[in-house]
Design a protein around this motif. Structure first.
Motif, short mmCIF file in Angstrom:
data_model
loop_
_atom_site.label_atom_id
_atom_site.label_comp_id
_atom_site.label_asym_id
_atom_site.label_seq_id
_atom_site.Cartn_x
_atom_site.Cartn_y
_atom_site.Cartn_z
N ALA A 85 0.84 -1.21 0.00
CA ALA A 85 0.00 0.00 0.00
C ALA A 85 0.87 1.25 0.00
O ALA A 85 0.60 2.20 -0.75
N ASP A 119 1.17 4.06 -3.04
CA ASP A 119 0.98 5.49 -2.77
C ASP A 119 2.17 6.30 -3.28
O ASP A 119 2.01 7.37 -3.88
N VAL A 154 -8.98 -3.17 0.89
CA VAL A 154 -8.29 -1.88 0.90
C VAL A 154 -7.43 -1.70 -0.35
O VAL A 154 -7.39 -0.60 -0.93
N LEU A 155 -6.75 -2.75 -0.78
CA LEU A 155 -5.84 -2.62 -1.91
C LEU A 155 -6.59 -2.37 -3.21
O LEU A 155 -6.16 -1.58 -4.05
N LYS A 192 -9.49 -0.86 -3.46
CA LYS A 192 -9.98 0.52 -3.38
C LYS A 192 -8.85 1.51 -3.65
O LYS A 192 -9.06 2.56 -4.27
N LYS A 193 -7.66 1.20 -3.18
CA LYS A 193 -6.52 2.08 -3.40
C LYS A 193 -6.19 2.15 -4.89
O LYS A 193 -5.99 3.25 -5.45
N ILE A 206 -6.40 5.39 -7.46
CA ILE A 206 -5.25 5.87 -8.22
C ILE A 206 -5.60 6.01 -9.69
O ILE A 206 -5.34 7.06 -10.32
#
Length: 230
Positions: free
Chosen positions: A89, A93, A152-153, A155-156, A160
């Motif tokens: 994560a 980012d 979570v990954l 959604k990340k 992006i």
């Protein structure tokens, strides 16, 4: 007269001993500070994980393998990261910040029309990909690996890619409003075409880098996309 003992110890003038030049002093290496040591370990973890995630995928990579690649123990890796998920994560980012967000910010501050802004965005992305191909590939491959997960990954990654799509959509809409573009296509469809071509181009480039003329591939991408908008 020297004694026999003294004679034995005397050095013959024919075999005079030459003085050895003084040895150069070995420069002392300044030990790393705790902060420098931590930074060095973090960078080794990052690059080890990056190589493994791209080569064999996130799920197939263990902390043990990351530790071995970084020259650390498993406990040493866990000293810096709590979970493998947190590591990837943070990596995503960081890549998104440099590959998408900072480039968008840069081209938006320049005095350009919509077409010039899109072309500049493409070129800045390509320049980054030339310097950091594995980082771009992690972004592309993660978009596939995490696409079926509701976590979570995923959604990340979605967030992006949405930032890149949104920039393309807004730039196309501006170009249409100012008659720089004349396409009848919906801006969202054109933005999806950009993202799909971008990911496919990066995959082909990574697979066949030695056989592909990178600048020519970029020109084809640029001309194809601009033709869609004309």
């Amino acid at each position: 007269m020297p004694t026999s003992r003294e004679t034995t110890k005397a050095v013959s003038p024919r075999r005079s001993v030459k003085a050895k030049p003084p040895r150069a002093a070995t420069p002392r290496v300044k030990p790393k500070t705790n902060r420098e040591s931590r930074q060095d370990s973090v960078e080794r973890i990052y690059h080890s994980a990056l190589r493994l995630f791209v080569q064999q995928g996130y799920r197939s990579t263990s902390i043990d393998e990351i530790a071995a690649g970084a020259g650390l123990t498993k406990g040493g890796v866990y000293f810096y990261i709590a979970k493998k998920e947190h590591l990837v994560a943070q990596m995503l980012d960081d890549i998104a910040s440099r590959y998408i967000d900072s480039i968008i910010e840069k081209v938006q501050t320049e005095n350009m029309n919509a077409q010039e802004r899109l072309v500049a965005f493409m070129h800045f992305q390509v320049s980054f990909a030339l310097e950091c191909p594995e980082e771009v590939m992690l972004l592309v491959m993660s978009s596939v690996e995490f696409s079926k997960n509701d976590d979570v990954l995923r959604k990340k990654i979605d967030a992006i890619y949405e930032r890149m799509r949104k920039f393309i959509v807004l730039t196309i809409e501006e170009g249409l409003a100012k008659r720089v573009f004349k396409t009848k296509l919906h801006p969202h469809a054109a933005a999806s075409f950009y993202v799909a071509t971008h990911d496919g181009m990066m995959l082909e480039w990574y697979r066949r880098a030695a056989q592909i003329d990178g600048p020519e591939l970029v020109r084809v991408f640029r001309e194809a996309f601009l033709r869609v908008l004309s």
